[in-house]
Design an enzyme around this catalytic site. Structure first.
Site, PDB file in Angstrom:
ATOM      1  N   ASP A 180      14.228 -54.614  16.357  1.00  0.00           N
ATOM      2  CA  ASP A 180      13.967 -53.175  16.248  1.00  0.00           C
ATOM      3  C   ASP A 180      14.173 -52.803  14.789  1.00  0.00           C
ATOM      4  OD1 ASP A 180      13.891 -50.403  16.379  1.00  0.00           O
ATOM      5  OD2 ASP A 180      15.893 -50.229  17.264  1.00  0.00           O
ATOM      6  N   ASN A 203      16.287 -47.230  12.200  1.00  0.00           N
ATOM      7  CA  ASN A 203      16.942 -46.299  11.299  1.00  0.00           C
ATOM      8  C   ASN A 203      18.437 -46.604  11.338  1.00  0.00           C
ATOM      9  OD1 ASN A 203      18.356 -43.596  10.644  1.00  0.00           O
ATOM     10  ND2 ASN A 203      16.218 -43.128  10.177  1.00  0.00           N
ATOM     11  N   GLN A 247       7.519 -47.580  15.124  1.00  0.00           N
ATOM     12  CA  GLN A 247       7.963 -48.700  15.946  1.00  0.00           C
ATOM     13  C   GLN A 247       9.198 -48.407  16.795  1.00  0.00           C
ATOM     14  OE1 GLN A 247      10.728 -51.161  15.322  1.00  0.00           O
ATOM     15  NE2 GLN A 247       9.914 -53.102  16.053  1.00  0.00           N
ATOM     16  N   GLU A 248      10.276 -47.952  16.153  1.00  0.00           N
ATOM     17  CA  GLU A 248      11.517 -47.746  16.893  1.00  0.00           C
ATOM     18  C   GLU A 248      11.383 -46.621  17.910  1.00  0.00           C
ATOM     19  OE1 GLU A 248      16.277 -47.558  16.080  1.00  0.00           O
ATOM     20  OE2 GLU A 248      14.993 -46.553  14.613  1.00  0.00           O
ATOM     21  N   GLU A 249      10.794 -45.500  17.492  1.00  0.00           N
ATOM     22  CA  GLU A 249      10.685 -44.353  18.386  1.00  0.00           C
ATOM     23  C   GLU A 249       9.796 -44.662  19.597  1.00  0.00           C
ATOM     24  OE1 GLU A 249      11.658 -42.640  14.319  1.00  0.00           O
ATOM     25  OE2 GLU A 249      10.333 -44.190  15.103  1.00  0.00           O
ATOM     26  N   GLY A 258      11.091 -53.747   7.123  1.00  0.00           N
ATOM     27  CA  GLY A 258      11.330 -53.001   5.891  1.00  0.00           C
ATOM     28  C   GLY A 258      10.282 -53.213   4.828  1.00  0.00           C
ATOM     29  N   CYS A 259       9.069 -53.609   5.235  1.00  0.00           N
ATOM     30  CA  CYS A 259       8.029 -53.955   4.255  1.00  0.00           C
ATOM     31  C   CYS A 259       6.906 -52.928   4.179  1.00  0.00           C
ATOM     32  CB  CYS A 259       7.441 -55.331   4.585  1.00  0.00           C
ATOM     33  SG  CYS A 259       8.622 -56.685   4.476  1.00  0.00           S
ATOM     34  N   GLY A 260       7.071 -51.796   4.853  1.00  0.00           N
ATOM     35  CA  GLY A 260       6.077 -50.737   4.741  1.00  0.00           C
ATOM     36  C   GLY A 260       6.469 -49.770   3.644  1.00  0.00           C
TER      37      GLY A 260
END
Length: 298
Positions: free
Chosen positions: A58, A61, A75-77, A198-200
């Site tokens: 996941d 945040n 993604q997470e939401e 973390g690559c966006g």
């Protein structure tokens, strides 16, 4: 309605873990790198063929759940929306520290969806066919880890991300999230699905983040399945895995190679880094010979 016709059973397990290993600890690791599987492009974690039955990363945040209760739709939401029992984590888990990760096992999926971000739509009820434990606990699991936000770090280039303090933060974070929280989780999820963490908008380098997550999984005995989505990095990662595993390279050796690359001052190494060819440098550093790997810009 579903709970009336098919009463809910089992539990949802929340585990918060920390990892505070030093650079020396990682350098001394003798855990072998486990073979890495790279799935085809444009395939998501929910794929029946490629992602079912695995622990899912996941990309969280630091406040787990992110904007799930305030209109977030990435993604997470999305994951928290289709598996609403995960939302309890927003209440139970305060902000994650840099060394912490969270695992949640047992949240059932109730909804299907289509689209992403502002095109996200409810696509009907979902009947979760996941394997269950004897008490009915659904064997769906997530490993929540929050990445460095490069928007807050000046000059967040690949060379910057290779600095030891940033390497250490991301590797400890990934290990805290990926390392099985208990024997039951280890037995249920020997494999983990992850991708471009973390690559966006955060600006992380895909090749570096793939290496760090591979190391974290291998350290805890978990096989990584890497989902590159739209990044053209799959063949190079698969080649890297095959060569390093054939040479019995350890987690500690890969850590030391990244640190060595970080400190390299040769013109050639700087050109390769500026051209986003980290994997080529890793192979050359560890195997001691020139290895030409053509990697498109990511």
């Amino acid at each position: 309605d579903l709970s009336r016709s098919d009463p809910l059973t089992g539990v949802v397990r929340f585990s918060r873990q920390a990892a505070s290993y030093t650079p020396e600890d990682w350098a001394n690791s003798r855990q072998p790198l486990l073979p890495l599987t790279v799935v085809p492009r444009l395939v998501g974690f929910e794929s029946e063929q490629w992602g079912r039955g695995m622990l899912h990363a996941d990309f969280a945040n630091e406040l787990i759940g992110g904007g799930v209760l305030s209109g977030g739709c990435v993604q997470e939401e999305i994951r928290f929306g289709i598996c609403p029992e995960l939302v309890v984590g927003c209440l139970l888990c305060p902000v994650m520290l840099p060394t912490e990760g969270i695992q949640i096992v047992g949240a059932e999926q109730f909804s299907s969806y289509s689209g992403y971000m502002w095109k996200l739509r409810f696509a009907g009820d979902f009947k979760d066919s996941s394997v269950r434990e004897p008490d009915g606990t659904v064997l769906n699991g997530i490993a929540a880890i929050d990445a460095l936000d490069g928007r807050l770090i000046p000059h967040f280039t690949l060379s910057k991300q290779l600095e030891e303090n940033f390497l250490l933060r991301e590797l400890n974070k990934a290990f805290a999230g990926f390392n099985p929280a208990d024997p039951a989780t280890a037995a249920a999820f020997p494999e983990l699905a992850t991708g471009n963490w973390g690559c966006g908008v955060f600006g992380g380098n895909i090749q570096l983040k793939a290496c760090l997550q591979w190391m974290a999984g291998s350290q805890g005995g978990t096989r990584i399945h890497y989902f590159p989505f739209d990044a053209e990095v799959g063949p190079s990662l698969q080649d890297l895995s095959a060569r390093l595993c054939a040479a019995n390279i350890t987690v500690g050796q890969l850590w030391s190679a990244l640190v060595k690359i970080s400190g390299a001052q040769t013109i050639e190494s700087q050109v390769l880094l500026s051209g986003n060819k980290l994997l080529e440098l890793v192979l050359e550093t560890l195997l001691g010979r020139k290895t030409i790997v053509r990697i498109p810009e990511c």
